[in-house]
Design an enzyme around this catalytic site. Structure first.
Site, PDB file in Angstrom:
ATOM      1  N   LYS A   9       0.830  -1.205   0.000  1.00  0.00           N
ATOM      2  CA  LYS A   9       0.000   0.000   0.000  1.00  0.00           C
ATOM      3  C   LYS A   9       0.871   1.264   0.000  1.00  0.00           C
ATOM      4  O   LYS A   9       2.093   1.182   0.180  1.00  0.00           O
ATOM      5  CB  LYS A   9      -0.910  -0.018   1.226  1.00  0.00           C
ATOM      6  CG  LYS A   9      -1.885  -1.200   1.259  1.00  0.00           C
ATOM      7  CD  LYS A   9      -2.797  -1.060   2.470  1.00  0.00           C
ATOM      8  CE  LYS A   9      -3.674  -2.268   2.646  1.00  0.00           C
ATOM      9  NZ  LYS A   9      -4.566  -2.107   3.816  1.00  0.00           N
ATOM     10  N   TYR A  49     -12.247  -2.831  -2.689  1.00  0.00           N
ATOM     11  CA  TYR A  49     -12.726  -2.844  -1.302  1.00  0.00           C
ATOM     12  C   TYR A  49     -14.250  -2.847  -1.223  1.00  0.00           C
ATOM     13  O   TYR A  49     -14.807  -2.439  -0.196  1.00  0.00           O
ATOM     14  CB  TYR A  49     -12.137  -1.651  -0.536  1.00  0.00           C
ATOM     15  CG  TYR A  49     -10.686  -1.858  -0.145  1.00  0.00           C
ATOM     16  CD1 TYR A  49     -10.315  -2.947   0.645  1.00  0.00           C
ATOM     17  CD2 TYR A  49      -9.691  -0.974  -0.549  1.00  0.00           C
ATOM     18  CE1 TYR A  49      -8.993  -3.154   1.012  1.00  0.00           C
ATOM     19  CE2 TYR A  49      -8.358  -1.170  -0.176  1.00  0.00           C
ATOM     20  CZ  TYR A  49      -8.028  -2.261   0.607  1.00  0.00           C
ATOM     21  OH  TYR A  49      -6.717  -2.465   0.986  1.00  0.00           O
ATOM     22  N   ASN A 112      -1.649  -0.257   7.442  1.00  0.00           N
ATOM     23  CA  ASN A 112      -1.093  -1.581   7.745  1.00  0.00           C
ATOM     24  C   ASN A 112      -0.242  -2.146   6.619  1.00  0.00           C
ATOM     25  O   ASN A 112      -0.031  -3.351   6.525  1.00  0.00           O
ATOM     26  CB  ASN A 112      -2.192  -2.543   8.198  1.00  0.00           C
ATOM     27  CG  ASN A 112      -3.220  -2.802   7.126  1.00  0.00           C
ATOM     28  OD1 ASN A 112      -3.128  -2.237   6.033  1.00  0.00           O
ATOM     29  ND2 ASN A 112      -4.172  -3.660   7.409  1.00  0.00           N
ATOM     30  N   HIS A 115      -1.662  -5.530   1.653  1.00  0.00           N
ATOM     31  CA  HIS A 115      -2.923  -6.276   1.562  1.00  0.00           C
ATOM     32  C   HIS A 115      -2.648  -7.629   0.917  1.00  0.00           C
ATOM     33  O   HIS A 115      -1.866  -7.715  -0.032  1.00  0.00           O
ATOM     34  CB  HIS A 115      -3.936  -5.510   0.697  1.00  0.00           C
ATOM     35  CG  HIS A 115      -5.090  -6.363   0.266  1.00  0.00           C
ATOM     36  ND1 HIS A 115      -6.225  -6.522   1.026  1.00  0.00           N
ATOM     37  CD2 HIS A 115      -5.271  -7.138  -0.833  1.00  0.00           C
ATOM     38  CE1 HIS A 115      -7.059  -7.346   0.404  1.00  0.00           C
ATOM     39  NE2 HIS A 115      -6.495  -7.731  -0.726  1.00  0.00           N
ATOM     40  N   GLU A 126      -9.470 -10.710  -7.224  1.00  0.00           N
ATOM     41  CA  GLU A 126      -8.558  -9.563  -7.113  1.00  0.00           C
ATOM     42  C   GLU A 126      -7.493  -9.591  -8.208  1.00  0.00           C
ATOM     43  O   GLU A 126      -7.160  -8.543  -8.776  1.00  0.00           O
ATOM     44  CB  GLU A 126      -7.931  -9.541  -5.711  1.00  0.00           C
ATOM     45  CG  GLU A 126      -8.981  -9.218  -4.648  1.00  0.00           C
ATOM     46  CD  GLU A 126      -8.450  -9.237  -3.219  1.00  0.00           C
ATOM     47  OE1 GLU A 126      -7.302  -9.674  -3.006  1.00  0.00           O
ATOM     48  OE2 GLU A 126      -9.195  -8.808  -2.313  1.00  0.00           O
TER      49      GLU A 126
HETATM   50  P1  CMP Z   1      -6.775  -4.772   4.109  1.00  0.00           P
HETATM   51  O1  CMP Z   1      -6.199  -6.124   4.319  1.00  0.00           O
HETATM   52  O2  CMP Z   1      -6.276  -4.009   2.932  1.00  0.00           O
HETATM   53  O3  CMP Z   1      -8.350  -4.921   4.000  1.00  0.00           O
HETATM   54  C1  CMP Z   1      -9.233  -3.897   4.349  1.00  0.00           C
HETATM   55  C2  CMP Z   1      -8.536  -2.743   4.977  1.00  0.00           C
HETATM   56  O4  CMP Z   1      -9.354  -1.861   5.689  1.00  0.00           O
HETATM   57  C3  CMP Z   1      -7.569  -3.268   6.017  1.00  0.00           C
HETATM   58  O5  CMP Z   1      -6.490  -3.896   5.402  1.00  0.00           O
HETATM   59  C4  CMP Z   1      -7.267  -2.024   6.827  1.00  0.00           C
HETATM   60  O6  CMP Z   1      -6.202  -1.284   6.277  1.00  0.00           O
HETATM   61  C5  CMP Z   1      -8.554  -1.254   6.669  1.00  0.00           C
HETATM   62  N1  CMP Z   1      -9.269  -1.247   7.911  1.00  0.00           N
HETATM   63  C6  CMP Z   1      -9.846  -2.289   8.521  1.00  0.00           C
HETATM   64  N2  CMP Z   1     -10.423  -1.887   9.682  1.00  0.00           N
HETATM   65  C7  CMP Z   1     -10.192  -0.565   9.782  1.00  0.00           C
HETATM   66  C8  CMP Z   1     -10.527   0.402  10.754  1.00  0.00           C
HETATM   67  N3  CMP Z   1     -11.208   0.089  11.829  1.00  0.00           N
HETATM   68  N4  CMP Z   1     -10.122   1.665  10.531  1.00  0.00           N
HETATM   69  C9  CMP Z   1      -9.426   1.972   9.413  1.00  0.00           C
HETATM   70  N5  CMP Z   1      -9.084   1.081   8.444  1.00  0.00           N
HETATM   71  C10 CMP Z   1      -9.465  -0.169   8.651  1.00  0.00           C
END
Ligand code: CMP
Length: 143
Positions: A9, A49, A112, A115, A126
């Site tokens: 990301k 998403y 984070n 993904h 995907e």
């Molecule tokens: P990802 O694995 O990309 O899948 C969905 C994403 O939503 C996740 O990683 C996080 O980066 C994001 N995400 C999930 N929960 C939250 C939250 N409570 N607040 C902000 N971002 C979130």
């Protein structure tokens, strides 16, 4: 052969973790079959998403993913979908195990770093969303 989609990301790219992510998947023994640095359109981010569309963080998530380049990859190997999830770690980096990418490098669920597809069917969806067939290279290591 099983394939999965892994995206570094914007935060991972900006923190120079692209090489580290690739190294971890290569070291494990998976085969890289797709790789591109790209800016993400709002349309692609929303499609990717879509399952989170009703969540309160959806708008911010789309905003973030479209804010600066990502590195999209496809990895191949036996059990790669589940194994990639282990290499990446839990969604929240604060609770992700040390030794995982998120556990070692992250502190925020909204930042984070990476993904990975959560299931084989998701991976197929995907991969076809992010890559054209001709952008994927089918090859087998021979050395
Ligand atoms: P990802 O694995 O990309 O899948 C969905 C994403 O939503 C996740 O990683 C996080 O980066 C994001 N995400 C999930 N929960 C939250 C939250 N409570 N607040 C902000 N971002 C979130």
């Amino acid at each position: 052969m099983e394939r999965t989609f892994v995206m570094v990301k914007p935060d991972g790219v900006q923190r120079n973790l692209v090489g580290e992510v690739i190294r971890r998947f290569e070291s494990k023994g998976f085969t890289l079959v797709g790789l591109k640095l790209m800016s993400v359109s709002r349309e692609l981010a929303e499609q990717h998403y879509d399952v989170h569309r009703e969540r309160p963080f959806f708008a911010g998530l789309v905003e973030f993913i479209t804010s600066s380049p990502v590195v999209a990859t496809v990895w191949e190997g036996e059990g790669v979908v589940a194994s990639a999830r282990k290499i990446i770690g839990a969604t929240n980096p604060l609770t992700a195990e040390l030794g995982t990418i998120r556990g070692d490098y992250g502190v925020s669920i909204g930042r984070n770093l990476i993904h990975g597809s959560d299931a084989i069917e998701t991976a197929q969806r995907e991969i076809s969303l992010w890559f054209k067939d001709e952008e994927l290279v089918s090859w087998k290591p021979s050395l």
